[in-house]
Write an enzyme that holds these catalytic residues in place. Sequence first.
Site, PDB file in Angstrom:
ATOM      1  N   GLU A   1       0.808  -1.146  -0.048  1.00 45.52           N
ATOM      2  CA  GLU A   1      -0.185   0.096   0.074  1.00 45.52           C
ATOM      3  C   GLU A   1       0.886   1.500   0.086  1.00 45.52           C
ATOM      4  O   GLU A   1       2.150   1.400   0.420  1.00 45.52           O
ATOM      5  CB  GLU A   1      -0.891   0.012   1.354  1.00 45.52           C
ATOM      6  CG  GLU A   1      -1.999  -1.192   1.176  1.00 45.52           C
ATOM      7  CD  GLU A   1      -2.873  -1.165   2.181  1.00 45.52           C
ATOM      8  OE1 GLU A   1      -3.031  -0.472   2.997  1.00 45.52           O
ATOM      9  OE2 GLU A   1      -4.098  -2.060   2.082  1.00 45.52           O
TER      10      GLU A   1
ATOM     11  N   CYS B   1      -2.026  -4.750  -5.211  1.00 41.27           N
ATOM     12  CA  CYS B   1      -2.512  -6.094  -4.916  1.00 41.27           C
ATOM     13  C   CYS B   1      -1.257  -7.319  -4.956  1.00 41.27           C
ATOM     14  O   CYS B   1      -0.606  -7.182  -5.739  1.00 41.27           O
ATOM     15  CB  CYS B   1      -3.746  -6.784  -5.767  1.00 41.27           C
ATOM     16  SG  CYS B   1      -5.211  -5.728  -5.501  1.00 41.27           S
TER      17      CYS B   1
ATOM     18  N   GLU C   1      -1.776 -10.318  -5.792  1.00 44.76           N
ATOM     19  CA  GLU C   1      -1.885 -11.214  -7.130  1.00 44.76           C
ATOM     20  C   GLU C   1      -0.895 -10.552  -7.926  1.00 44.76           C
ATOM     21  O   GLU C   1      -0.204 -11.265  -8.935  1.00 44.76           O
ATOM     22  CB  GLU C   1      -3.093 -11.222  -7.745  1.00 44.76           C
ATOM     23  CG  GLU C   1      -4.243 -12.172  -6.645  1.00 44.76           C
ATOM     24  CD  GLU C   1      -4.960 -11.035  -5.553  1.00 44.76           C
ATOM     25  OE1 GLU C   1      -4.237 -10.239  -5.241  1.00 44.76           O
ATOM     26  OE2 GLU C   1      -6.043 -11.561  -5.421  1.00 44.76           O
TER      27      GLU C   1
ATOM     28  N   CYS D   1      -9.647  -9.002  -7.500  1.00 47.90           N
ATOM     29  CA  CYS D   1     -10.217  -7.888  -7.703  1.00 47.90           C
ATOM     30  C   CYS D   1     -10.277  -7.897  -9.349  1.00 47.90           C
ATOM     31  O   CYS D   1      -9.643  -8.699  -9.776  1.00 47.90           O
ATOM     32  CB  CYS D   1      -9.712  -6.708  -7.052  1.00 47.90           C
ATOM     33  SG  CYS D   1      -8.213  -6.050  -8.308  1.00 47.90           S
TER      34      CYS D   1
END
Length: 159
Positions: free
Chosen positions: A63, A72, A74, A111
């Site tokens: 982040e 993210c 992934e 997502c």
Amino acid sequence: MKEHKIEAIVHICELAELSEEDQQLVEAAKKATEGSYAPYSKFLVGAAARLQDGTIVTGANQENAAYPSGLCAERTALFAAGAQHPDQPVVALAIAARKGRQFLARPISPCGACRQVISGVEDRYGVPIRIMLYGTEGILVSDGISPLLPLRFVDEDMR
Ligand code: THU
């Protein structure tokens, strides 16, 4: 107007039902949460990608104070795999998430942006990626991104 039905089949299983190498990948995704940098959401996500030669590349969400600049787990894992092992197709991807020490009972699903990137990696190598979403109450397994991203945009659409 004609109705067009889209079917998505995924499997839900226990860890012990997975092959040894898939169990190992799930454990690697759980371990990868330790690399999460999530001071804002405090939501720790780990991902582990297995390449065709058996190499495992992991990632965790990163982040940033400017929220959209973060990434993210992934995509962190898949982009690292692509950068470090460009000649090796990704064949499987496991994802695990926890709040504090407790892994989630129900698995989280990638997502939309991550699904698109998984789709892109499948297209890049022409190999479907087995996706395993870890939850303490069960693991959701999808053979390829297609069930998670029907009607997806692919490279072929631009030709
Ligand atoms: N996150 C992931 O890393 N993967 C997902 O599949 C869902 C969300 C991260 C992004 C952000 O750091 C935090 O979880 C909360 O959305």
